[in-house]
Design a protein around this motif. Structure first.
Motif, mmCIF file in Angstrom:
data_model
loop_
_atom_site.group_PDB
_atom_site.id
_atom_site.type_symbol
_atom_site.label_atom_id
_atom_site.label_comp_id
_atom_site.label_asym_id
_atom_site.label_seq_id
_atom_site.Cartn_x
_atom_site.Cartn_y
_atom_site.Cartn_z
ATOM 1 N N LYS A 70 5.443 6.735 13.730
ATOM 2 C CA LYS A 70 6.263 6.994 12.807
ATOM 3 C C LYS A 70 5.172 6.134 11.399
ATOM 4 O O LYS A 70 6.052 6.788 10.746
ATOM 5 N N TYR A 71 4.850 4.728 11.331
ATOM 6 C CA TYR A 71 4.914 4.558 10.393
ATOM 7 C C TYR A 71 3.753 4.792 8.546
ATOM 8 O O TYR A 71 4.458 5.121 8.037
ATOM 9 N N ARG A 72 2.890 5.898 9.720
ATOM 10 C CA ARG A 72 2.305 6.764 8.755
ATOM 11 C C ARG A 72 3.472 7.505 8.109
ATOM 12 O O ARG A 72 2.983 7.993 6.884
ATOM 13 N N LYS A 73 3.765 8.741 8.772
ATOM 14 C CA LYS A 73 5.218 9.206 8.592
ATOM 15 C C LYS A 73 5.795 9.457 7.124
ATOM 16 O O LYS A 73 5.790 9.962 6.417
ATOM 17 N N TYR A 74 5.948 8.180 7.405
ATOM 18 C CA TYR A 74 7.276 7.187 6.989
ATOM 19 C C TYR A 74 6.728 6.627 5.007
ATOM 20 O O TYR A 74 7.446 7.223 4.310
ATOM 21 N N VAL A 75 5.443 6.346 5.643
ATOM 22 C CA VAL A 75 4.899 5.789 4.077
ATOM 23 C C VAL A 75 4.512 7.245 3.466
ATOM 24 O O VAL A 75 5.088 7.345 2.246
ATOM 25 N N ARG A 76 3.653 8.387 3.357
ATOM 26 C CA ARG A 76 3.625 9.400 3.310
ATOM 27 C C ARG A 76 5.064 9.790 2.503
ATOM 28 O O ARG A 76 4.965 10.272 1.519
ATOM 29 N N LYS A 77 6.034 9.972 3.359
ATOM 30 C CA LYS A 77 6.518 10.831 3.225
ATOM 31 C C LYS A 77 7.882 9.886 2.347
ATOM 32 O O LYS A 77 8.563 11.277 1.031
ATOM 33 N N PHE A 78 7.831 8.433 1.904
ATOM 34 C CA PHE A 78 8.632 8.239 1.584
ATOM 35 C C PHE A 78 7.938 7.468 -0.265
ATOM 36 O O PHE A 78 8.771 7.060 -0.412
ATOM 37 N N LYS A 79 6.347 7.508 0.734
ATOM 38 C CA LYS A 79 5.635 6.832 -0.948
ATOM 39 C C LYS A 79 6.700 5.100 -0.725
ATOM 40 O O LYS A 79 6.362 4.181 -1.634
ATOM 41 N N SER A 80 6.443 4.309 0.246
ATOM 42 C CA SER A 80 7.267 2.833 0.314
ATOM 43 C C SER A 80 6.749 2.659 2.079
ATOM 44 O O SER A 80 6.476 3.284 2.366
ATOM 45 N N GLU A 81 7.203 1.471 1.584
ATOM 46 C CA GLU A 81 6.994 0.660 3.103
ATOM 47 C C GLU A 81 8.048 0.062 3.810
ATOM 48 O O GLU A 81 9.103 -0.064 3.121
#
Length: 132
Positions: A70-81
């Motif tokens: 889910k990490y890459r999805k999260y970063v793409r969606k929220f533009k943050s870590e």
């Protein structure tokens, strides 16, 4: 909770869980309560995703947030870590709560810090239940 990596992320999420968690519907409860404190319901989805990372990391699914599918999805969606967001959310929840209700923090010197903050956040989320 300040720092980097899995331990820092885990500590910050455990703190959110200790402050806002419940026995049932924990993800919904934590995300809703923290978003309420932040006065920003749009944060609820972000916080729910962070709690899902917590489940994977703390219950042995992955060794770190970076290893989660889910990490890459999260970063793409929220533009943050997610680890940075978790620390920021926790820090802001504590800061806003203490500014809003400074007189409710240390009302009973026999309570542990966890009990104090749990009581504090329960009072904040349910103003009708505040003592006179």
């Amino acid at each position: 909770w300040i720092g980097e990596g899995t331990v820092s992320f885990s500590n910050a999420v455990i703190a959110l869980d200790a402050l806002f968690g419940a026995e049932r519907n924990n993800t919904a409860r934590i995300s809703s309560a923290a978003a309420h404190v932040l006065a920003d319901q749009s944060q609820s989805e972000r916080i729910a995703e962070i709690i899902r990372f917590r489940n994977a990391v703390l219950h042995g699914g992955v060794a770190s947030v970076l290893q989660s599918a889910k990490y890459r999805k999260y970063v793409r969606k929220f533009k943050s870590e997610p680890d940075t967001d978790t620390e920021s959310i926790l820090r802001n929840c504590l800061r806003l709560s203490c500014e809003e209700h400074p007189n409710y923090i240390f009302t009973d010197p026999n309570k542990s810090r966890l009990e104090i903050f749990k009581t504090f956040f329960q009072l904040m989320l349910n103003p009708a239940g505040r003592p006179d």
